[in-house]
Design a protein around this motif. Structure first.
Motif, mmCIF file in Angstrom:
data_model
loop_
_atom_site.group_PDB
_atom_site.id
_atom_site.type_symbol
_atom_site.label_atom_id
_atom_site.label_comp_id
_atom_site.label_asym_id
_atom_site.label_seq_id
_atom_site.Cartn_x
_atom_site.Cartn_y
_atom_site.Cartn_z
ATOM 1 N N GLU A 196 0.874 -1.104 -0.059
ATOM 2 C CA GLU A 196 0.037 -0.007 0.003
ATOM 3 C C GLU A 196 0.979 1.351 0.032
ATOM 4 O OE1 GLU A 196 -0.366 -2.633 2.254
ATOM 5 O OE2 GLU A 196 -2.066 -3.146 2.714
ATOM 6 N N LEU A 197 0.539 2.131 -0.505
ATOM 7 C CA LEU A 197 1.158 3.643 -0.816
ATOM 8 C C LEU A 197 0.350 4.493 0.006
ATOM 9 C CD1 LEU A 197 1.788 3.353 -4.754
ATOM 10 C CD2 LEU A 197 3.149 2.455 -2.850
ATOM 11 N N VAL A 198 0.918 5.436 0.914
ATOM 12 C CA VAL A 198 0.211 6.237 1.804
ATOM 13 C C VAL A 198 0.686 7.881 1.538
ATOM 14 C CG1 VAL A 198 0.188 6.889 4.068
ATOM 15 C CG2 VAL A 198 0.087 4.507 3.417
ATOM 16 N N ASN A 199 -0.146 8.593 1.426
ATOM 17 C CA ASN A 199 0.108 10.435 1.436
ATOM 18 C C ASN A 199 -0.769 10.858 2.241
ATOM 19 O OD1 ASN A 199 2.132 11.173 0.079
ATOM 20 N ND2 ASN A 199 1.510 10.943 -1.865
ATOM 21 N N ILE A 200 -0.245 11.927 2.912
ATOM 22 C CA ILE A 200 -0.902 13.109 3.708
ATOM 23 C C ILE A 200 -0.805 14.175 2.727
ATOM 24 C CG2 ILE A 200 -1.098 14.567 5.587
ATOM 25 C CD1 ILE A 200 -0.290 11.868 7.391
ATOM 26 N N ASP A 201 -2.002 14.958 2.662
ATOM 27 C CA ASP A 201 -1.947 16.306 1.823
ATOM 28 C C ASP A 201 -2.577 17.355 2.489
ATOM 29 O OD1 ASP A 201 -1.108 17.718 -0.368
ATOM 30 O OD2 ASP A 201 -2.392 16.497 -1.722
ATOM 31 N N GLY A 202 -2.164 18.501 2.323
ATOM 32 C CA GLY A 202 -2.813 19.741 2.895
ATOM 33 C C GLY A 202 -4.103 20.203 1.850
ATOM 34 N N GLY A 203 -3.407 20.730 0.740
ATOM 35 C CA GLY A 203 -4.181 21.341 -0.201
ATOM 36 C C GLY A 203 -5.096 20.160 -1.099
ATOM 37 N N GLY A 204 -4.380 18.950 -0.951
ATOM 38 C CA GLY A 204 -5.315 17.917 -1.832
ATOM 39 C C GLY A 204 -4.888 17.656 -3.286
ATOM 40 N N ASN A 218 7.812 17.900 7.860
ATOM 41 C CA ASN A 218 7.193 18.820 6.919
ATOM 42 C C ASN A 218 6.552 19.969 7.575
ATOM 43 O OD1 ASN A 218 7.834 18.006 4.269
ATOM 44 N ND2 ASN A 218 6.280 16.268 4.616
ATOM 45 N N ALA A 219 5.809 20.175 8.600
ATOM 46 C CA ALA A 219 5.315 21.388 9.362
ATOM 47 C C ALA A 219 6.658 22.365 9.883
ATOM 48 C CB ALA A 219 4.501 20.764 10.478
ATOM 49 N N ARG A 220 7.554 21.548 10.475
ATOM 50 C CA ARG A 220 8.892 22.303 10.767
ATOM 51 C C ARG A 220 9.528 22.926 9.517
ATOM 52 N NH1 ARG A 220 13.347 19.545 14.312
ATOM 53 N NH2 ARG A 220 13.922 18.644 12.484
ATOM 54 N N ARG A 221 9.708 22.067 8.428
ATOM 55 C CA ARG A 221 10.158 22.797 7.284
ATOM 56 C C ARG A 221 9.659 24.001 6.791
ATOM 57 N NH1 ARG A 221 8.902 22.171 1.911
ATOM 58 N NH2 ARG A 221 7.461 20.574 2.355
ATOM 59 N N LEU A 222 8.048 23.960 7.203
ATOM 60 C CA LEU A 222 7.411 25.139 6.402
ATOM 61 C C LEU A 222 7.187 26.221 7.465
ATOM 62 C CD1 LEU A 222 4.720 22.884 4.563
ATOM 63 C CD2 LEU A 222 6.720 24.342 3.329
ATOM 64 N N GLU A 230 -3.207 26.322 10.918
ATOM 65 C CA GLU A 230 -2.173 26.016 9.723
ATOM 66 C C GLU A 230 -1.747 24.554 9.637
ATOM 67 O OE1 GLU A 230 1.450 28.558 9.948
ATOM 68 O OE2 GLU A 230 0.349 30.522 10.400
ATOM 69 N N ARG A 231 -2.691 23.645 10.112
ATOM 70 C CA ARG A 231 -2.470 22.311 10.159
ATOM 71 C C ARG A 231 -2.368 21.918 8.799
ATOM 72 N NH1 ARG A 231 -6.040 17.259 12.853
ATOM 73 N NH2 ARG A 231 -5.841 15.754 11.095
ATOM 74 N N ILE A 232 -1.204 21.349 8.401
ATOM 75 C CA ILE A 232 -1.140 20.712 7.072
ATOM 76 C C ILE A 232 -1.550 19.288 6.709
ATOM 77 C CG2 ILE A 232 1.155 22.096 7.149
ATOM 78 C CD1 ILE A 232 2.676 19.227 7.358
ATOM 79 N N CYS A 233 -2.137 18.534 7.757
ATOM 80 C CA CYS A 233 -2.668 17.323 7.320
ATOM 81 C C CYS A 233 -4.141 17.448 7.310
ATOM 82 C CB CYS A 233 -2.279 16.424 8.543
ATOM 83 S SG CYS A 233 -0.587 16.428 8.942
ATOM 84 N N ARG A 234 -4.589 17.553 6.040
ATOM 85 C CA ARG A 234 -6.342 17.735 5.834
ATOM 86 C C ARG A 234 -6.836 16.393 5.032
ATOM 87 N NH1 ARG A 234 -8.036 23.105 7.370
ATOM 88 N NH2 ARG A 234 -5.889 24.043 8.050
ATOM 89 N N SER A 235 -5.942 15.442 4.586
ATOM 90 C CA SER A 235 -6.505 14.340 3.891
ATOM 91 C C SER A 235 -5.273 13.238 4.076
ATOM 92 C CB SER A 235 -6.956 14.438 2.604
ATOM 93 O OG SER A 235 -5.912 14.753 1.557
ATOM 94 N N LEU A 236 -5.795 12.033 4.049
ATOM 95 C CA LEU A 236 -4.691 11.004 3.987
ATOM 96 C C LEU A 236 -5.402 9.852 3.055
ATOM 97 C CD1 LEU A 236 -2.725 9.009 5.466
ATOM 98 C CD2 LEU A 236 -4.732 8.061 6.736
ATOM 99 N N ASN A 237 -4.544 9.535 2.003
ATOM 100 C CA ASN A 237 -5.011 8.769 0.893
ATOM 101 C C ASN A 237 -4.301 7.345 1.085
ATOM 102 O OD1 ASN A 237 -3.902 8.218 -2.557
ATOM 103 N ND2 ASN A 237 -5.775 8.112 -1.635
#
Ligand code: SF4
Length: 200
Positions: free
Chosen positions: A97-105, A146-150, A170-177
């Motif tokens: 399985e491949l996992v990604n978290i996104d903010g903007g989507g 990533n939150a720290r980098r940004l 400013e939460r960067i985690c808005r969706s999990l795929n």
């Protein structure tokens, strides 16, 4: 990590595996593979570190909202319908399985819309034993880093130690795929695994 097990599990899910020892070898491979195409990029420190935008731009039309060739919205829109799409991942399970978290989507959406091929480019630091561990990695390692980098004003950005499941504006985690199998709109899907630590 057992590469043979990973390859078998990915194949069962309709995803090809290509393995390289270095990011330079992987970049050379992608430059050979992708020519005369429109190419979209998802936000990715891995792709940035590999210098892939500049390398692919020589022989392709490339759209990346991390570059200033056009507005970010326009770049995302063009990337969404490009022939080829490149993204990294926040976690890869050895079970496939491949996992990604996104903010903007935009990134997670674009990996599942119509393309000739989607390449997922990852360093071996992204590999986890199973789906649970891959999601845990994405939430508690990749996202806080990533939150720290940004420089986000989120609790995780202070120590980048784990996810606090914050309610920060400013939460960067808005969706999990989770990609269980090659998305049906994507004609071909390949995981390009680099045996170096890359990205978060
Ligand atoms: S949900 Fe909030 S605390 Fe958790 S990783 Fe994302 S930004 Fe950080």
């Amino acid at each position: 990590m057992d590469l043979a097990v990973l390859e078998k599990n990915l194949k069962w899910r309709g995803i090809k595996l290509a393995v390289f020892q270095t990011k330079e070898e992987a970049a050379d491979y992608l430059v050979r593979e992708i020519q005369g195409k429109s190419v979209g990029f998802g936000g990715s420190m891995t792709l940035e570190t590999m210098g892939l935008y500049e390398k692919l731009k020589a022989n392709n039309e490339v759209f990346w909202h991390w570059r200033q060739d056009m507005t970010a919205d326009e770049a995302k829109k063009r990337a969404y319908t490009a022939d080829i799409y490149l993204s990294s991942l926040n976690g890869v399970a050895e079970t496939g399985e491949l996992v990604n978290i996104d903010g903007g989507g935009n990134r997670v959406a674009a990996t599942q819309t119509k393309h000739e091929k989607v390449y997922f480019v990852v360093g071996e630091n992204k590999i986890a034993p199973d789906l649970h561990a891959a999601i845990h990695r994405a939430r508690n390692i990749a996202a806080p880093l990533n939150a720290r980098r940004l420089h986000k004003k989120t609790p995780c950005a202070v120590k980048a130690d784990h996810c606090y499941d914050c309610k920060s504006p400013e939460r960067i985690c808005r969706s999990l795929n989770v990609i269980w199998e090659r998305p049906s709109a994507v004609a071909a899907c390949e995981l390009v695994l680099i045996r170096e630590p890359l990205g978060y």
